[in-house]
Design a protein around this motif. Structure first.
Motif, mmCIF file in Angstrom:
data_model
loop_
_atom_site.group_PDB
_atom_site.id
_atom_site.type_symbol
_atom_site.label_atom_id
_atom_site.label_comp_id
_atom_site.label_asym_id
_atom_site.label_seq_id
_atom_site.Cartn_x
_atom_site.Cartn_y
_atom_site.Cartn_z
ATOM 1 N N ALA A 70 -5.876 -0.585 -0.243
ATOM 2 C CA ALA A 70 -5.279 0.685 0.178
ATOM 3 C C ALA A 70 -4.537 1.384 -0.954
ATOM 4 O O ALA A 70 -4.484 2.621 -1.004
ATOM 5 N N VAL A 71 -3.948 0.603 -1.883
ATOM 6 C CA VAL A 71 -3.156 1.203 -2.960
ATOM 7 C C VAL A 71 -4.025 1.690 -4.114
ATOM 8 O O VAL A 71 -3.511 2.289 -5.064
ATOM 9 N N CYS A 72 -5.307 1.419 -4.049
ATOM 10 C CA CYS A 72 -6.208 1.772 -5.148
ATOM 11 C C CYS A 72 -7.091 2.952 -4.778
ATOM 12 O O CYS A 72 -7.249 3.297 -3.611
ATOM 13 N N SER A 73 -7.663 3.529 -5.792
ATOM 14 C CA SER A 73 -8.606 4.622 -5.603
ATOM 15 C C SER A 73 -9.999 4.134 -5.969
ATOM 16 O O SER A 73 -10.227 3.681 -7.090
ATOM 17 N N CYS A 74 -10.906 4.202 -5.013
ATOM 18 C CA CYS A 74 -12.271 3.732 -5.235
ATOM 19 C C CYS A 74 -13.213 4.930 -5.169
ATOM 20 O O CYS A 74 -13.727 5.278 -4.105
ATOM 21 N N MET A 75 -13.409 5.540 -6.307
ATOM 22 C CA MET A 75 -14.245 6.739 -6.360
ATOM 23 C C MET A 75 -15.704 6.412 -6.101
ATOM 24 O O MET A 75 -16.448 7.220 -5.572
ATOM 25 N N ASP A 76 -16.115 5.232 -6.518
ATOM 26 C CA ASP A 76 -17.446 4.735 -6.198
ATOM 27 C C ASP A 76 -17.346 3.223 -6.087
ATOM 28 O O ASP A 76 -16.280 2.647 -6.256
ATOM 29 N N TYR A 77 -18.448 2.568 -5.782
ATOM 30 C CA TYR A 77 -18.410 1.127 -5.541
ATOM 31 C C TYR A 77 -18.260 0.306 -6.814
ATOM 32 O O TYR A 77 -18.030 -0.894 -6.752
ATOM 33 N N HIS A 78 -18.387 0.960 -7.958
ATOM 34 C CA HIS A 78 -18.355 0.223 -9.217
ATOM 35 C C HIS A 78 -17.093 0.471 -10.036
ATOM 36 O O HIS A 78 -16.853 -0.227 -11.010
ATOM 37 N N THR A 79 -16.286 1.458 -9.666
ATOM 38 C CA THR A 79 -15.079 1.794 -10.422
ATOM 39 C C THR A 79 -13.879 1.845 -9.486
ATOM 40 O O THR A 79 -13.887 2.581 -8.500
ATOM 41 N N ILE A 80 -12.846 1.061 -9.824
ATOM 42 C CA ILE A 80 -11.643 1.007 -8.994
ATOM 43 C C ILE A 80 -10.426 1.264 -9.873
ATOM 44 O O ILE A 80 -10.272 0.658 -10.933
ATOM 45 N N ASP A 81 -9.563 2.157 -9.415
ATOM 46 C CA ASP A 81 -8.373 2.545 -10.170
ATOM 47 C C ASP A 81 -7.122 2.123 -9.398
ATOM 48 O O ASP A 81 -6.816 2.683 -8.343
ATOM 49 N N CYS A 82 -6.409 1.117 -9.936
ATOM 50 C CA CYS A 82 -5.172 0.631 -9.315
ATOM 51 C C CYS A 82 -3.991 0.806 -10.262
ATOM 52 O O CYS A 82 -2.995 0.078 -10.177
ATOM 53 N N ARG A 83 -4.063 1.744 -11.171
ATOM 54 C CA ARG A 83 -3.035 1.916 -12.190
ATOM 55 C C ARG A 83 -1.729 2.458 -11.615
ATOM 56 O O ARG A 83 -1.726 3.264 -10.696
ATOM 57 N N ASP A 84 -0.630 1.964 -12.204
ATOM 58 C CA ASP A 84 0.705 2.504 -11.943
ATOM 59 C C ASP A 84 1.053 2.533 -10.453
ATOM 60 O O ASP A 84 1.484 3.554 -9.914
ATOM 61 N N GLN A 85 0.897 1.381 -9.812
ATOM 62 C CA GLN A 85 1.224 1.265 -8.394
ATOM 63 C C GLN A 85 2.357 0.268 -8.138
ATOM 64 O O GLN A 85 2.659 -0.038 -6.989
ATOM 65 N N GLY A 86 2.953 -0.258 -9.207
ATOM 66 C CA GLY A 86 4.031 -1.229 -9.040
ATOM 67 C C GLY A 86 3.575 -2.535 -8.418
ATOM 68 O O GLY A 86 4.368 -3.230 -7.771
ATOM 69 N N LEU A 87 2.333 -2.892 -8.626
ATOM 70 C CA LEU A 87 1.766 -4.083 -7.989
ATOM 71 C C LEU A 87 2.325 -5.365 -8.610
ATOM 72 O O LEU A 87 2.327 -5.523 -9.826
ATOM 73 N N PRO A 88 2.772 -6.336 -7.786
ATOM 74 C CA PRO A 88 3.258 -7.615 -8.310
ATOM 75 C C PRO A 88 2.137 -8.632 -8.513
ATOM 76 O O PRO A 88 2.331 -9.660 -9.164
ATOM 77 N N SER A 89 0.978 -8.369 -7.932
ATOM 78 C CA SER A 89 -0.165 -9.278 -8.060
ATOM 79 C C SER A 89 -1.450 -8.473 -7.936
ATOM 80 O O SER A 89 -1.432 -7.305 -7.541
ATOM 81 N N VAL A 90 -2.546 -9.108 -8.276
ATOM 82 C CA VAL A 90 -3.840 -8.431 -8.203
ATOM 83 C C VAL A 90 -4.204 -8.230 -6.734
ATOM 84 O O VAL A 90 -4.275 -9.196 -5.971
ATOM 85 N N PRO A 91 -4.418 -6.988 -6.314
ATOM 86 C CA PRO A 91 -4.781 -6.745 -4.912
ATOM 87 C C PRO A 91 -6.213 -7.184 -4.642
ATOM 88 O O PRO A 91 -7.009 -7.344 -5.562
ATOM 89 N N ASN A 92 -6.533 -7.406 -3.394
ATOM 90 C CA ASN A 92 -7.898 -7.756 -3.018
ATOM 91 C C ASN A 92 -8.074 -7.461 -1.530
ATOM 92 O O ASN A 92 -7.094 -7.300 -0.800
ATOM 93 N N PRO A 93 -9.314 -7.392 -1.061
ATOM 94 C CA PRO A 93 -10.525 -7.617 -1.851
ATOM 95 C C PRO A 93 -11.013 -6.337 -2.513
ATOM 96 O O PRO A 93 -10.636 -5.238 -2.114
#
Length: 288
Positions: free
Chosen positions: A24-47
């Motif tokens: 939810a905190v990431c931007s998935c413009m397509d199925y191959h590129t995911i942007d999770c930059r600058d979200q204050g994440l403490p761990s790698v989100p998934n899936p």
């Protein structure tokens, strides 16, 4: 059975609609590129979508890359992990990263690189490790990276570097070494020779790399040095050499003492067992 739960979870990921696999905190413009930059994440989100190729996860507070991360996302080609809080890379983290081409781990808190940590990332072309706190790079840290062309080690805390680590990179075209507290002692001599021979690969040039002169207690740019600056090192002994000499001397001394003791014991036994001259005379008298 409970042992099948991990496999069941993995199977569920395969059949979930792809839209549901985007955190939810990431931007998935397509199925191959995911942007999770600058979200204050403490761990790698998934899936993530299992066929993600490019992951942008810079500018967060992530402290580790999960050990099984590339097992699930082995199709990753581009991973931007800049400006997080990584302090170490666990053994096997990149064991399934066989398609990875670009890896940026700069601006983290890494302190060392162990032997073979990237050996499975054999297609890696660019590796950015600048602006960490590296103090130790194992001579086999870049093992199997035959296609690596760009290596950034700038702005760390490296005082020395085993030249074997760089000699293991046959395709290297660009390297950054500036911004480290290099010490121009005899341990640095081999690296200096390599730098001179590969000066064309330095992105910033010799005039941007400084080192400390131990005797004079001042810093100097490498373009002010030459092979003559390290001429005395050819006749000096390293700490390892000194240990070998000392150990050899002690071993020889112990061997000499043991040999002397053995010979003395042997002579003493021979003297005790051999008949004396007086005994021979007594035997002669008794015969008469």
């Amino acid at each position: 059975p409970s042992c099948l739960l991990p496999f069941a979870g993995f199977a569920c990921l395969l059949f979930l609609p792809r839209a549901h696999l985007c955190p939810a905190v990431c931007s998935c413009m397509d199925y191959h590129t995911i942007d999770c930059r600058d979200q204050g994440l403490p761990s790698v989100p998934n899936p993530f979508p299992l066929d993600v190729r490019k992951l942008l996860i810079a500018d967060n507070n992530i402290q580790e890359i999960p050990a099984d991360f590339f097992i699930f996302y082995g199709d990753l080609v581009y991973l931007d992990f800049r400006n997080n809080s990584l302090t170490s890379l666990e053994e096997g983290t990149f064991s399934s990263s066989t398609k990875l081409v670009y890896l940026d781990l700069s601006y983290n808190n890494l302190t060392q690189l162990d032997a073979g940590i990237f050996k499975s990332a054999e297609k890696l072309i660019k590796l950015s490790l600048g602006n960490n706190n590296l103090v130790d790079v194992d001579k086999a840290a870049f093992e199997n990276l035959d296609q690596l062309q760009v290596l950034e080690l700038n702005d760390n805390n490296l005082q020395s570097l085993n030249v074997a680590a760089l000699e293991a990179l046959p395709s290297l075209r660009t390297i950054r070494l500036e911004g480290n507290p290099w010490v121009c002692d005899c341990d640095f001599a081999n690296l200096f020779s390599w730098i001179q021979d590969n000066a064309s690969k330095l992105q910033k040039g010799l005039h941007e790399i400084q080192c400390s002169l131990p005797v004079e207690n001042r810093r100097i740019f490498l373009n002010e040095l030459s092979e003559v600056s390290f001429s005395e090192c050819k006749f000096s002994l390293s700490l390892t050499d000194l240990f070998i000499i000392i150990f050899s001397g002690v071993a020889v001394s112990i061997a000499a003492i043991l040999s002397s003791f053995f010979l003395a014991t042997l002579v003493h036994c021979f003297q005790r067992c051999a008949p004396s001259k007086d005994d021979d005379d007594d035997e002669d008298d008794s015969d008469d």
